[in-house]
Write a protein that holds these residues in place. Sequence first.
Motif, PDB file in Angstrom:
ATOM      1  N   PHE A 131      -5.052  13.459 -26.950  1.00 25.26           N
ATOM      2  CA  PHE A 131      -3.834  13.774 -26.198  1.00 25.26           C
ATOM      3  C   PHE A 131      -4.240  14.681 -25.033  1.00 25.26           C
ATOM      4  CE2 PHE A 131       0.174  15.990 -25.420  1.00 25.26           C
ATOM      5  CZ  PHE A 131       1.112  14.987 -25.589  1.00 25.26           C
ATOM      6  N   SER A 179      -3.153  17.268 -23.483  1.00 28.12           N
ATOM      7  CA  SER A 179      -3.120  18.726 -23.629  1.00 28.12           C
ATOM      8  C   SER A 179      -4.292  19.212 -24.484  1.00 28.12           C
ATOM      9  CB  SER A 179      -1.792  19.166 -24.251  1.00 28.12           C
ATOM     10  OG  SER A 179      -1.628  20.549 -24.091  1.00 28.12           O
ATOM     11  N   ASP A 180      -4.614  18.472 -25.531  1.00 26.96           N
ATOM     12  CA  ASP A 180      -5.719  18.862 -26.399  1.00 26.96           C
ATOM     13  C   ASP A 180      -7.052  18.763 -25.663  1.00 26.96           C
ATOM     14  OD1 ASP A 180      -3.409  17.853 -27.908  1.00 26.96           O
ATOM     15  OD2 ASP A 180      -4.572  18.501 -29.638  1.00 26.96           O
ATOM     16  N   TYR A 225       9.175  20.007 -32.512  1.00 26.48           N
ATOM     17  CA  TYR A 225      10.216  19.202 -31.851  1.00 26.48           C
ATOM     18  C   TYR A 225      10.044  17.709 -32.099  1.00 26.48           C
ATOM     19  CZ  TYR A 225       6.444  19.368 -28.383  1.00 26.48           C
ATOM     20  OH  TYR A 225       5.220  19.326 -27.773  1.00 26.48           O
ATOM     21  N   LYS A 226       8.942  17.308 -32.751  1.00 22.11           N
ATOM     22  CA  LYS A 226       8.751  15.881 -33.049  1.00 22.11           C
ATOM     23  C   LYS A 226       9.389  15.594 -34.408  1.00 22.11           C
ATOM     24  CE  LYS A 226       4.923  15.511 -29.869  1.00 22.11           C
ATOM     25  NZ  LYS A 226       3.494  15.718 -29.611  1.00 22.11           N
ATOM     26  N   CYS A 279       3.659  21.265 -33.404  1.00 25.51           N
ATOM     27  CA  CYS A 279       4.935  21.528 -32.750  1.00 25.51           C
ATOM     28  C   CYS A 279       6.058  21.191 -33.733  1.00 25.51           C
ATOM     29  CB  CYS A 279       5.063  20.719 -31.464  1.00 25.51           C
ATOM     30  SG  CYS A 279       4.738  18.966 -31.671  1.00 25.51           S
ATOM     31  N   ALA A 294       0.493  17.757 -34.541  1.00 28.86           N
ATOM     32  CA  ALA A 294       1.708  17.380 -33.792  1.00 28.86           C
ATOM     33  C   ALA A 294       2.392  16.158 -34.398  1.00 28.86           C
ATOM     34  CB  ALA A 294       1.361  17.113 -32.334  1.00 28.86           C
ATOM     35  N   HIS A 295       1.572  15.142 -34.748  1.00 24.24           N
ATOM     36  CA  HIS A 295       2.145  13.903 -35.269  1.00 24.24           C
ATOM     37  C   HIS A 295       2.022  13.790 -36.786  1.00 24.24           C
ATOM     38  CE1 HIS A 295       3.226  11.725 -31.560  1.00 24.24           C
ATOM     39  NE2 HIS A 295       2.404  12.623 -31.035  1.00 24.24           N
ATOM     40  N   LEU A 353       2.662  24.737 -29.320  1.00 26.67           N
ATOM     41  CA  LEU A 353       1.488  24.126 -29.942  1.00 26.67           C
ATOM     42  C   LEU A 353       0.165  24.433 -29.220  1.00 26.67           C
ATOM     43  CD1 LEU A 353      -0.172  22.209 -31.672  1.00 26.67           C
ATOM     44  CD2 LEU A 353       0.926  20.290 -30.537  1.00 26.67           C
ATOM     45  N   THR A 354       0.101  24.093 -27.946  1.00 22.66           N
ATOM     46  CA  THR A 354      -1.187  24.253 -27.252  1.00 22.66           C
ATOM     47  C   THR A 354      -1.579  25.728 -27.187  1.00 22.66           C
ATOM     48  OG1 THR A 354      -0.603  22.295 -25.961  1.00 22.66           O
ATOM     49  CG2 THR A 354      -2.522  23.536 -25.229  1.00 22.66           C
ATOM     50  N   ASP A 391      -4.890  19.484 -35.111  1.00 23.40           N
ATOM     51  CA  ASP A 391      -3.635  19.422 -34.363  1.00 23.40           C
ATOM     52  C   ASP A 391      -2.709  18.497 -35.151  1.00 23.40           C
ATOM     53  OD1 ASP A 391      -1.517  18.585 -32.776  1.00 23.40           O
ATOM     54  OD2 ASP A 391      -2.653  18.866 -30.927  1.00 23.40           O
ATOM     55  N   TYR A 402      -1.967  10.492 -31.974  1.00 22.61           N
ATOM     56  CA  TYR A 402      -0.676  10.229 -31.306  1.00 22.61           C
ATOM     57  C   TYR A 402      -0.570   8.795 -30.813  1.00 22.61           C
ATOM     58  CZ  TYR A 402      -2.505   9.855 -26.557  1.00 22.61           C
ATOM     59  OH  TYR A 402      -3.147   9.407 -25.436  1.00 22.61           O
TER      60      TYR A 402
HETATM   61  C1  LIG Z   1       3.069  16.509 -28.552  1.00 28.11           C
HETATM   62  C2  LIG Z   1       1.665  16.930 -28.526  1.00 28.11           C
HETATM   63  C3  LIG Z   1       1.263  18.095 -27.854  1.00 28.11           C
HETATM   64  C4  LIG Z   1       2.237  18.904 -27.050  1.00 28.11           C
HETATM   65  O1  LIG Z   1       1.791  20.202 -26.812  1.00 28.11           O
HETATM   66  P1  LIG Z   1       2.795  21.375 -26.447  1.00 28.11           P
HETATM   67  O2  LIG Z   1       1.938  22.556 -26.385  1.00 28.11           O
HETATM   68  O3  LIG Z   1       3.847  21.419 -27.500  1.00 28.11           O
HETATM   69  O4  LIG Z   1       3.434  21.047 -25.120  1.00 28.11           O
HETATM   70  C5  LIG Z   1      -0.084  18.453 -27.916  1.00 28.11           C
HETATM   71  N1  LIG Z   1      -0.956  17.714 -28.601  1.00 28.11           N
HETATM   72  C6  LIG Z   1      -0.601  16.587 -29.259  1.00 28.11           C
HETATM   73  C7  LIG Z   1      -1.611  15.798 -30.006  1.00 28.11           C
HETATM   74  C8  LIG Z   1       0.719  16.158 -29.224  1.00 28.11           C
HETATM   75  O5  LIG Z   1       1.061  15.040 -29.845  1.00 28.11           O
END
Ligand SMILES: *Cc1c(COP(=O)(O)O)cnc(C)c1O
Length: 433
Positions: free
Chosen positions: A136, A138-139, A246-247, A244, A223-224, A108-109, A221, A196
């Motif tokens: 989040f 990472s973002d 995996y969620k 992603c 992810a959720h 994802l990132t 993004d 998230y």
């Molecule tokens: C789960 C999640 C991620 C995880 O990032 P990866 O690159 O898959 O490790 C990033 N941003 C958000 C908003 C998430 O919920």
Amino acid sequence: MSNDTPMNLQDAIQCDIDDPLSRFRERFHLPTDEDGKPLIYFCGNSLGLMPRTAFDDVTAELEDWRDLAVEGHLNGRRPWLPYHESFRQQGARLVGALPVEVVFMNTLTTNLHLLMASFYRPDSTRFKILSDGPGFPSDTYALQSQIRWHGFDPQEGMVVLKPREGENILRDEDVLEAIDQHRDELAMVMFSGVNYFTGQAYDIQNIGKRCQKHGIPFGLDLAHAAGNIDLQLHDHGVDFAAWCTYKYINCGPGSVAGAFVHQRHADDQERVRLAGWWGNDPATRFRMDENPQFVAQPGAEGWQVSNPPIFSMAPLHSSLSIFDEAGIGALRARSKKLTGYLESCIDAIGSDHYQIVTPREEDRRGAQISIRVVGDASALQEALQAAGIVTDFRPPDVVRVAPTALYNSFEEIHRFAGVLAQVATSPTPPGGD
Ligand SMILES: *Cc1c(COP(=O)(O)O)cnc(C)c1O
């Protein structure tokens, strides 16, 4: 807020029996406790459960590697060379896109960075990025580093929207107004599809319209959001998105991510990108010329860099087929009922004990309720654990609960609410009498 008395156990069980989508639970492995008893798993927003057939998906690739080695690229049961192409249609259906707009690649990132390399093109007047808070980590790191990488100051460049004083979630009108207000400084708007932490689903359509009006690239993004809510990325004019798998998409830890690029950018050879051979036109991808020139293949696939990670991609076969079979529309309808039931159970216990952070309107949230615990949050965590219920605790006081439509049941929600009620009314932590 609903004032109805929530369903009792018998009615919850009857609801499970009556709902034809309940049968999809059987397609997944449920995690178990030490005695082999299934846990109640409300963490599908963090790591989705394993589809029973995912094992065969991965095993098939291991066998082909063992038996065919390099021949697997062309002669495997699912040849590796065009492996990613087999997910075009299903991937597109999952997020409301055209097949040319979707690809599965990287994580994802990483995808956010690759897409921002193309869509975040700041100049000295327009260099800011508007995003939703809380972000989040990472973002936040990704956005800050993009700003720095282009030579600007992240402190100045980040416009993070916060809920109004005393409120938990962003108001739609405040988001649109912020875009208007900053329109001449914004180089990009980057939002979550579903936040998230709060579980808020944003008004993607109207944010998209407003960004288009001002000519601001709009990224998401998801992810959720992907596999959770019914997205319409194409119609809503989103420029790019990443998520992603995996969620809510249940493809296993660190599994390959998805990416979306709107059709209007599909044939744009001029747009700057960080390229690699897999994004090149397949006809000339392998050319070993002295000085090969990159020719992007149309659409999202043109943003691929490397050849795909087959073992990490294999479970997509099982996962996306399950979504297709159930239908994202039907799943969303079931999801709203499950989440609504969870909400009514929490309300019935009362806001002296538990406050709901997530929006009350069902179209403004997905399969998640974030609960702020008024009393002793760690006592609740312990009681949930003792009852074999898996949730996600965000210190200091928020528990995130995700009743996913594919494998959670009304009965499980009823049992969860029983533990909440017990902790709320117990003078001492359970087990500590
Ligand atoms: C789960 C999640 C991620 C995880 O990032 P990866 O690159 O898959 O490790 C990033 N941003 C958000 C908003 C998430 O919920």
